[in-house]
Motif scaffolding. Structure first.
Motif, mmCIF file in Angstrom:
data_model
loop_
_atom_site.group_PDB
_atom_site.id
_atom_site.type_symbol
_atom_site.label_atom_id
_atom_site.label_comp_id
_atom_site.label_asym_id
_atom_site.label_seq_id
_atom_site.Cartn_x
_atom_site.Cartn_y
_atom_site.Cartn_z
ATOM 1 N N SER A 67 -44.012 92.797 -28.050
ATOM 2 C CA SER A 67 -45.383 93.116 -28.479
ATOM 3 C C SER A 67 -46.173 93.657 -27.292
ATOM 4 C CB SER A 67 -46.052 91.876 -29.077
ATOM 5 O OG SER A 67 -46.065 90.821 -28.147
ATOM 6 N N SER A 68 -45.672 94.751 -26.754
ATOM 7 C CA SER A 68 -46.199 95.293 -25.493
ATOM 8 C C SER A 68 -47.657 95.725 -25.559
ATOM 9 C CB SER A 68 -45.346 96.476 -25.036
ATOM 10 O OG SER A 68 -45.379 97.497 -26.007
ATOM 11 N N GLN A 69 -48.183 95.941 -26.745
ATOM 12 C CA GLN A 69 -49.570 96.381 -26.854
ATOM 13 C C GLN A 69 -50.523 95.248 -27.221
ATOM 14 O OE1 GLN A 69 -50.001 100.232 -28.877
ATOM 15 N NE2 GLN A 69 -47.778 100.345 -28.794
ATOM 16 N N SER A 70 -50.009 94.031 -27.292
ATOM 17 C CA SER A 70 -50.871 92.899 -27.626
ATOM 18 C C SER A 70 -51.669 92.464 -26.403
ATOM 19 C CB SER A 70 -50.040 91.722 -28.146
ATOM 20 O OG SER A 70 -49.361 91.093 -27.083
ATOM 21 N N VAL A 71 -52.766 91.772 -26.647
ATOM 22 C CA VAL A 71 -53.585 91.276 -25.549
ATOM 23 C C VAL A 71 -52.786 90.286 -24.690
ATOM 24 C CG1 VAL A 71 -54.649 89.370 -26.842
ATOM 25 C CG2 VAL A 71 -55.882 90.415 -24.952
ATOM 26 N N GLN A 72 -51.831 89.575 -25.281
ATOM 27 C CA GLN A 72 -51.027 88.618 -24.517
ATOM 28 C C GLN A 72 -50.076 89.300 -23.543
ATOM 29 O OE1 GLN A 72 -49.580 84.966 -25.919
ATOM 30 N NE2 GLN A 72 -50.538 85.177 -27.919
ATOM 31 N N ALA A 73 -49.738 90.558 -23.795
ATOM 32 C CA ALA A 73 -48.831 91.288 -22.916
ATOM 33 C C ALA A 73 -49.563 92.045 -21.812
ATOM 34 C CB ALA A 73 -47.985 92.276 -23.728
ATOM 35 N N ALA A 74 -50.864 92.164 -21.908
ATOM 36 C CA ALA A 74 -51.628 92.880 -20.886
ATOM 37 C C ALA A 74 -51.459 92.180 -19.536
ATOM 38 C CB ALA A 74 -53.102 92.950 -21.267
ATOM 39 N N PRO A 75 -51.193 92.930 -18.481
ATOM 40 C CA PRO A 75 -51.014 92.307 -17.169
ATOM 41 C C PRO A 75 -52.138 91.354 -16.772
ATOM 42 C CG PRO A 75 -50.282 94.562 -17.086
ATOM 43 C CD PRO A 75 -50.913 94.373 -18.442
ATOM 44 N N ARG A 76 -53.359 91.681 -17.129
ATOM 45 C CA ARG A 76 -54.491 90.782 -16.824
ATOM 46 C C ARG A 76 -54.291 89.422 -17.488
ATOM 47 N NH1 ARG A 76 -60.148 92.532 -19.107
ATOM 48 N NH2 ARG A 76 -59.193 91.731 -21.001
ATOM 49 N N SER A 77 -53.923 89.427 -18.758
ATOM 50 C CA SER A 77 -53.710 88.172 -19.480
ATOM 51 C C SER A 77 -52.524 87.402 -18.917
ATOM 52 C CB SER A 77 -53.485 88.440 -20.969
ATOM 53 O OG SER A 77 -54.648 88.965 -21.562
ATOM 54 N N VAL A 78 -51.461 88.119 -18.597
ATOM 55 C CA VAL A 78 -50.268 87.456 -18.065
ATOM 56 C C VAL A 78 -50.572 86.824 -16.710
ATOM 57 C CG1 VAL A 78 -47.891 87.799 -17.273
ATOM 58 C CG2 VAL A 78 -48.700 88.962 -19.339
ATOM 59 N N ALA A 184 -55.893 95.794 -18.210
ATOM 60 C CA ALA A 184 -56.519 95.229 -19.405
ATOM 61 C C ALA A 184 -55.790 95.700 -20.659
ATOM 62 C CB ALA A 184 -57.986 95.652 -19.453
ATOM 63 N N PRO A 185 -55.958 94.985 -21.773
ATOM 64 C CA PRO A 185 -55.323 95.405 -23.021
ATOM 65 C C PRO A 185 -55.746 96.813 -23.417
ATOM 66 C CG PRO A 185 -56.337 93.237 -23.272
ATOM 67 C CD PRO A 185 -56.759 93.777 -21.936
ATOM 68 N N LEU A 186 -54.835 97.536 -24.082
ATOM 69 C CA LEU A 186 -55.151 98.883 -24.545
ATOM 70 C C LEU A 186 -56.181 98.866 -25.664
ATOM 71 C CD1 LEU A 186 -51.560 100.433 -24.572
ATOM 72 C CD2 LEU A 186 -53.376 100.811 -22.894
ATOM 73 N N THR A 187 -56.190 97.777 -26.452
ATOM 74 C CA THR A 187 -57.149 97.613 -27.532
ATOM 75 C C THR A 187 -57.714 96.207 -27.455
ATOM 76 O OG1 THR A 187 -55.524 96.756 -29.090
ATOM 77 C CG2 THR A 187 -55.824 99.156 -29.026
ATOM 78 N N ASP A 188 -58.702 95.945 -28.284
ATOM 79 C CA ASP A 188 -59.298 94.608 -28.323
ATOM 80 C C ASP A 188 -58.581 93.687 -29.295
ATOM 81 O OD1 ASP A 188 -61.207 95.211 -26.434
ATOM 82 O OD2 ASP A 188 -62.675 95.875 -27.909
ATOM 83 N N ALA A 189 -57.528 94.165 -29.944
ATOM 84 C CA ALA A 189 -56.819 93.339 -30.909
ATOM 85 C C ALA A 189 -56.165 92.156 -30.213
ATOM 86 C CB ALA A 189 -55.769 94.164 -31.639
ATOM 87 N N SER A 190 -56.279 91.004 -30.806
ATOM 88 C CA SER A 190 -55.642 89.824 -30.214
ATOM 89 C C SER A 190 -54.214 89.711 -30.716
ATOM 90 C CB SER A 190 -56.434 88.564 -30.533
ATOM 91 O OG SER A 190 -56.441 88.341 -31.915
#
Length: 191
Positions: A67-78, A184-190
């Motif tokens: 799920s590379s485009q999810s907010v959980q995969a964003a480097p900032r979140s990781v 940051a995530p590409l979109t605001d979708a969680s």
């Protein structure tokens, strides 16, 4: 059954998806990307004799490549999710006087119960409050609160391993044409 491959129509994987099917391509994609990403960390661990591999990074690899485009995969979140997990685990050990106690997995004491519970609750709450959700960080905080990784060098190596894995995910996903954020995530979708 239609599976959304990482990157959707923009991905280089779309041609393979049409030819071989969604599930086969996604499974092969995860097989290859996780092998490269985690195999590199395992090799670094063997060479340096340091804990560059720990269980929650396996879950992070799945998030990065499934799920590379999810907010959980964003480097900032990781990065911040794992950092929060590490710090919450250390904090909980200090609160319950267990920082130097070592692991306790067979005869779990009440202070250990408190440390594990506090660490997980703090990690989950802080990730939500700071908008950096990364579910695998819940495992990281439990690893630390269980006393499995507590030496400052080990904690630093843990964070370095997270940074290496983030760099790998950026390089691998982008090389395959999968849209992947630099921070940051590409979109605001969680997720």
């Amino acid at each position: 059954m239609r599976i959304n491959l990482p990157g959707g129509q923009a991905s280089r994987l779309i041609g393979w998806q049409r030819r071989f099917g969604d599930t086969r391509v996604l499974g092969a994609y995860l097989l290859v990307t996780a092998f490269i990403s985690f195999g590199t960390l395992a090799a670094i661990a063997a060479i340096l004799q340091q804990p560059f591999v720990f269980p929650s990074l396996g879950a992070t690899a799945f998030v990065f490549y499934f799920s590379s485009q999810s907010v959980q995969a964003a480097p900032r979140s990781v990065f911040f999710g794992q950092l929060i997990g590490l710090l919450a685990g250390v904090f909980a050990l200090l609160v319950f006087g267990l920082f130097t106690a070592g692991p306790d997995l067979t005869g779990v004491s009440w202070p250990r119960v408190g440390a594990l519970t506090l660490a997980l609750c703090l990690t989950l709450s802080l990730m939500v409050w700071l908008h950096v959700p990364h579910a695998p960080a819940g495992a990281t905080t439990l690893i630390v609160a269980a006393g499995l990784i507590t030496a400052p060098v080990q904690l630093a190596v843990l964070l370095l391993a997270v940074l290496v894995m983030i760099a790998e995910a950026i390089l691998i996903n982008r090389a395959l044409g999968v849209p992947f954020p630099l921070w940051a995530p590409l979109t605001d979708a969680s997720a």
